[in-house]
Design an enzyme around this catalytic site. Structure first.
Site, PDB file in Angstrom:
ATOM      1  N   CYS A  84     -28.694  29.534 -76.894  1.00  0.00           N
ATOM      2  CA  CYS A  84     -28.759  30.713 -76.041  1.00  0.00           C
ATOM      3  C   CYS A  84     -30.096  31.384 -76.304  1.00  0.00           C
ATOM      4  O   CYS A  84     -30.341  31.882 -77.406  1.00  0.00           O
ATOM      5  CB  CYS A  84     -27.605  31.668 -76.353  1.00  0.00           C
ATOM      6  N   GLU A 102     -29.614  28.719 -69.296  1.00  0.00           N
ATOM      7  CA  GLU A 102     -29.942  27.491 -70.002  1.00  0.00           C
ATOM      8  C   GLU A 102     -30.872  26.659 -69.126  1.00  0.00           C
ATOM      9  O   GLU A 102     -30.757  26.682 -67.893  1.00  0.00           O
ATOM     10  CB  GLU A 102     -28.671  26.707 -70.347  1.00  0.00           C
TER      11      GLU A 102
END
Length: 252
Positions: free
Chosen positions: A2, A112
């Protein structure tokens, strides 16, 4: 992993959803759709407040990127935005926080990037926004830590720095082609156990069970604009679906 996330939920909604008992609106950061490392975000945690007999559930603005207590400077924060769930209980940088200082990061979702081959030139990275399929906030498991800035007195406004990191786990089947890891997110039934500072043993079975990757099907994966790659861009449109247009070149 993340590396960016969106956090635009109203603090009042977070307070209600997580049963927060203590919150200071004055320290609430502005909504952001492109939070980057070293920036602040709202996290939910439980601590003993002065004069309280039991831990109090609080909503606090902490800085992203964990700085261990023993660090000589806060510069390590950029490298410690994520903590692996399989080693978090034993790594010196995280084990104390995992044992007693766990928190939850409520976000709209996280970004992402998938590396895809290009027909010509270097491979490019395609961004996706990952959120809950039901539209509820995504409750990311995190750890937080206190760091003492010894260049100033302890009662100075810069005397203490409170930071957090996001716990990651193996990516579920649908996300694995994008990246092999993903943030560990919690369902409401796990909130109390994860936040409970009374579970102060990193080897406690109740905690170790929460580190298991969640079952597939709870997340929505949306292709988004490459504009999210620049932290200068920060607006709600970054989380909206994006279709890349390919143009054909005609020679006359």
């Amino acid at each position: 992993m993340c590396g960016r996330f969106a956090a635009s939920n109203r603090p009042e909604d977070i307070v209600e959803l997580f049963g927060v008992q203590q919150w200071d609106p004055a320290e609430t950061p502005a909504p952001s759709w492109n939070v980057a490392p070293t920036q602040s975000a709202l996290v939910v945690l439980e601590r003993l407040s002065k004069g309280a007999a039991r831990p109090v559930r609080q909503l606090r603005a902490l800085r992203w990127g964990l700085v261990p207590q023993w660090a000589k400077s806060p510069e390590t924060a950029v490298k410690m935005i994520n903590a692996r769930s399989d080693t978090v209980h034993e790594k010196p940088s995280y084990r104390q926080a995992f044992a007693a200082r766990r928190c939850i990061l409520p976000v709209d979702g996280y970004y992402e990037w998938q590396t895809v081959p290009a027909e010509r030139g270097r491979p490019k990275k395609k961004p996706f926004f990952v959120s809950r399929a039901d539209g509820a906030p995504l409750a990311l498991a995190g750890l937080y830590e206190f760091w003492r800035n010894r260049t100033v007195p302890s009662d100075h406004q810069e005397g203490w720095l409170v930071t957090f990191t996001v716990v990651t786990t193996e990516a579920e089947e649908r996300l694995a082609p994008i990246h092999e890891r993903m943030p560990l997110f919690l369902d409401p039934g796990s909130f109390d156990a994860w936040l409970d500072p009374g579970l102060d043993d990193g080897e406690a079975p109740e905690l170790r069970r929460l580190l298991i990757p969640p079952p597939p099907g709870a997340l929505r994966v949306t292709p988004v604009s490459p504009d999210v790659g620049s932290i200068r861009n920060n607006h709600a449109g970054l989380t909206e679906p994006y279709v890349e247009v390919e143009y054909e070149t005609t020679l006359f």
